[in-house]
Design a protein around this motif. Structure first.
Motif, PDB file in Angstrom:
ATOM      1  N   VAL A  25       0.853  -1.221   0.011  1.00 20.53           N
ATOM      2  CA  VAL A  25       0.121   0.040   0.215  1.00 20.53           C
ATOM      3  C   VAL A  25       0.735   1.259   0.159  1.00 20.53           C
ATOM      4  N   TRP A  26       0.293   2.248  -0.914  1.00 19.17           N
ATOM      5  CA  TRP A  26       1.119   3.481  -0.650  1.00 19.17           C
ATOM      6  C   TRP A  26       0.228   4.372  -0.752  1.00 19.17           C
ATOM      7  N   LEU A  27       0.179   5.269   0.369  1.00 12.82           N
ATOM      8  CA  LEU A  27      -0.974   6.255   0.587  1.00 12.82           C
ATOM      9  C   LEU A  27      -0.293   7.656   1.045  1.00 12.82           C
ATOM     10  N   GLU A  28      -0.827   8.789   0.059  1.00 17.58           N
ATOM     11  CA  GLU A  28      -0.412   9.870   0.646  1.00 17.58           C
ATOM     12  C   GLU A  28      -1.335  10.469   1.727  1.00 17.58           C
TER      13      GLU A  28
ATOM     14  N   LEU B 120      -4.178   8.077  10.303  1.00 19.71           N
ATOM     15  CA  LEU B 120      -3.622   8.781   9.206  1.00 19.71           C
ATOM     16  C   LEU B 120      -5.047   9.356   8.470  1.00 19.71           C
ATOM     17  N   VAL B 121      -5.046  10.473   7.896  1.00 24.79           N
ATOM     18  CA  VAL B 121      -6.185  11.213   7.106  1.00 24.79           C
ATOM     19  C   VAL B 121      -5.550  11.415   5.638  1.00 24.79           C
TER      20      VAL B 121
ATOM     21  N   ARG C  65     -15.307  11.049 -11.677  1.00 25.20           N
ATOM     22  CA  ARG C  65     -14.973  11.644 -10.663  1.00 25.20           C
ATOM     23  C   ARG C  65     -15.530  11.400  -9.235  1.00 25.20           C
ATOM     24  N   ARG C  66     -14.686  11.024  -8.345  1.00 25.21           N
ATOM     25  CA  ARG C  66     -14.996  10.534  -7.069  1.00 25.21           C
ATOM     26  C   ARG C  66     -14.089  11.168  -6.076  1.00 25.21           C
ATOM     27  N   LYS C  67     -14.405  11.763  -4.873  1.00 22.83           N
ATOM     28  CA  LYS C  67     -14.090  12.374  -3.884  1.00 22.83           C
ATOM     29  C   LYS C  67     -13.704  11.260  -2.674  1.00 22.83           C
ATOM     30  N   VAL C  68     -12.568  11.237  -2.399  1.00 22.06           N
ATOM     31  CA  VAL C  68     -12.205  10.035  -1.251  1.00 22.06           C
ATOM     32  C   VAL C  68     -11.747  10.852  -0.130  1.00 22.06           C
ATOM     33  N   GLU C  69     -12.298  10.365   0.837  1.00 21.72           N
ATOM     34  CA  GLU C  69     -11.820  11.096   2.423  1.00 21.72           C
ATOM     35  C   GLU C  69     -11.919   9.657   3.420  1.00 21.72           C
ATOM     36  N   MET C  70     -10.671   9.549   3.805  1.00 18.72           N
ATOM     37  CA  MET C  70     -10.857   8.427   5.073  1.00 18.72           C
ATOM     38  C   MET C  70      -9.629   8.532   5.924  1.00 18.72           C
TER      39      MET C  70
END
Length: 99
Positions: free
Chosen positions: A4-7, A30-31, A42-47
Protein backbone atom coordinates in the motif's frame (compact mmCIF):
# COMPACT_ATOMS: atom_id res chain seq x y z
CA UNK A 1 1.26 -8.86 -3.40
CA UNK A 2 0.23 -6.80 -0.38
CA UNK A 3 1.69 -3.30 -0.78
CA UNK A 4 0.00 0.00 0.00
CA UNK A 5 1.24 3.49 -0.90
CA UNK A 6 -0.84 6.25 0.67
CA UNK A 7 -0.38 10.02 0.68
CA UNK A 8 -1.87 11.14 3.98
CA UNK A 9 -1.44 13.40 6.97
CA UNK A 10 -0.88 12.36 10.57
CA UNK A 11 -4.05 13.01 12.54
CA UNK A 12 -3.22 11.34 15.87
CA UNK A 13 -0.42 9.26 17.33
CA UNK A 14 0.38 7.52 20.56
CA UNK A 15 3.63 7.85 22.46
CA UNK A 16 6.23 5.25 21.49
CA UNK A 17 5.92 2.04 23.50
CA UNK A 18 8.25 -0.96 23.56
CA UNK A 19 7.54 -4.65 23.06
CA UNK A 20 8.95 -7.11 25.62
CA UNK A 21 11.79 -7.65 23.12
CA UNK A 22 12.55 -3.90 23.19
CA UNK A 23 11.18 -3.05 19.72
CA UNK A 24 9.70 0.47 19.59
CA UNK A 25 6.09 0.66 18.37
CA UNK A 26 4.05 3.72 17.48
CA UNK A 27 0.36 3.68 16.57
CA UNK A 28 -1.24 6.49 14.62
CA UNK A 29 -4.25 7.59 12.63
CA UNK A 30 -3.74 8.88 9.10
CA UNK A 31 -6.16 11.03 7.11
CA UNK A 32 -6.27 10.79 3.31
CA UNK A 33 -8.13 13.10 0.93
CA UNK A 34 -8.07 12.84 -2.84
CA UNK A 35 -10.10 12.67 -6.03
CA UNK A 36 -10.02 9.59 -8.23
CA UNK A 37 -11.71 8.46 -11.41
CA UNK A 38 -13.82 5.33 -11.04
CA UNK A 39 -15.77 3.95 -13.99
CA UNK A 40 -15.29 7.28 -15.75
CA UNK A 41 -16.76 9.29 -12.87
CA UNK A 42 -14.81 11.65 -10.60
CA UNK A 43 -15.06 10.55 -6.98
CA UNK A 44 -13.94 12.36 -3.85
CA UNK A 45 -12.21 10.05 -1.33
CA UNK A 46 -11.82 10.99 2.32
CA UNK A 47 -10.81 8.35 4.86
CA UNK A 48 -9.14 7.71 8.17
CA UNK A 49 -6.71 4.80 8.41
CA UNK A 50 -5.37 3.13 11.56
CA UNK A 51 -1.64 2.48 11.22
CA UNK A 52 1.33 1.13 13.15
CA UNK A 53 5.07 1.49 12.68
CA UNK A 54 7.78 -0.60 14.35
CA UNK A 55 11.52 -0.28 14.83
CA UNK A 56 13.66 2.76 14.03
CA UNK A 57 10.97 4.20 11.77
CA UNK A 58 8.77 4.81 14.84
CA UNK A 59 11.22 7.47 16.05
CA UNK A 60 11.14 9.19 12.67
CA UNK A 61 7.33 9.22 12.61
CA UNK A 62 7.28 10.56 16.18
CA UNK A 63 9.29 13.56 14.97
CA UNK A 64 6.72 14.46 12.29
CA UNK A 65 4.26 17.26 13.09
CA UNK A 66 0.58 16.40 13.45
CA UNK A 67 -1.07 17.34 10.16
CA UNK A 68 2.17 16.80 8.23
CA UNK A 69 1.65 15.29 4.79
CA UNK A 70 3.80 12.30 3.81
CA UNK A 71 3.86 9.19 1.66
CA UNK A 72 3.31 6.10 3.79
CA UNK A 73 4.29 2.77 2.30
CA UNK A 74 3.61 -0.63 3.82
CA UNK A 75 1.12 -3.49 3.95
CA UNK A 76 -2.28 -4.39 5.38
CA UNK A 77 -2.74 -7.10 8.00
CA UNK A 78 -5.43 -8.10 10.51
CA UNK A 79 -5.27 -6.11 13.74
CA UNK A 80 -5.17 -9.39 15.67
CA UNK A 81 -6.06 -13.05 15.21
CA UNK A 82 -9.62 -12.59 16.51
CA UNK A 83 -10.81 -9.92 14.09
CA UNK A 84 -10.80 -9.19 10.40
CA UNK A 85 -10.28 -5.47 11.00
CA UNK A 86 -7.24 -4.33 9.04
CA UNK A 87 -4.38 -2.10 10.15
CA UNK A 88 -1.82 -0.45 7.90
CA UNK A 89 1.74 -1.46 8.82
CA UNK A 90 4.09 1.33 7.72
CA UNK A 91 7.46 0.12 6.48
CA UNK A 92 8.64 3.24 4.64
CA UNK A 93 8.12 7.00 5.01
CA UNK A 94 8.69 9.71 2.44
CA UNK A 95 8.36 13.28 3.57
CA UNK A 96 6.54 15.56 1.12
CA UNK A 97 7.98 19.04 0.71
CA UNK A 98 5.44 21.57 -0.50
CA UNK A 99 7.01 24.63 -2.12
Amino acid sequence: MNRVWLEASINERTPIRYTPAGVPILQCTLVHRSEVIEAGVRRKVEMTVSAVVAGELSGLLASYELGQLANFIGFLAPRNQKTHTLIFHITELQEIHKD
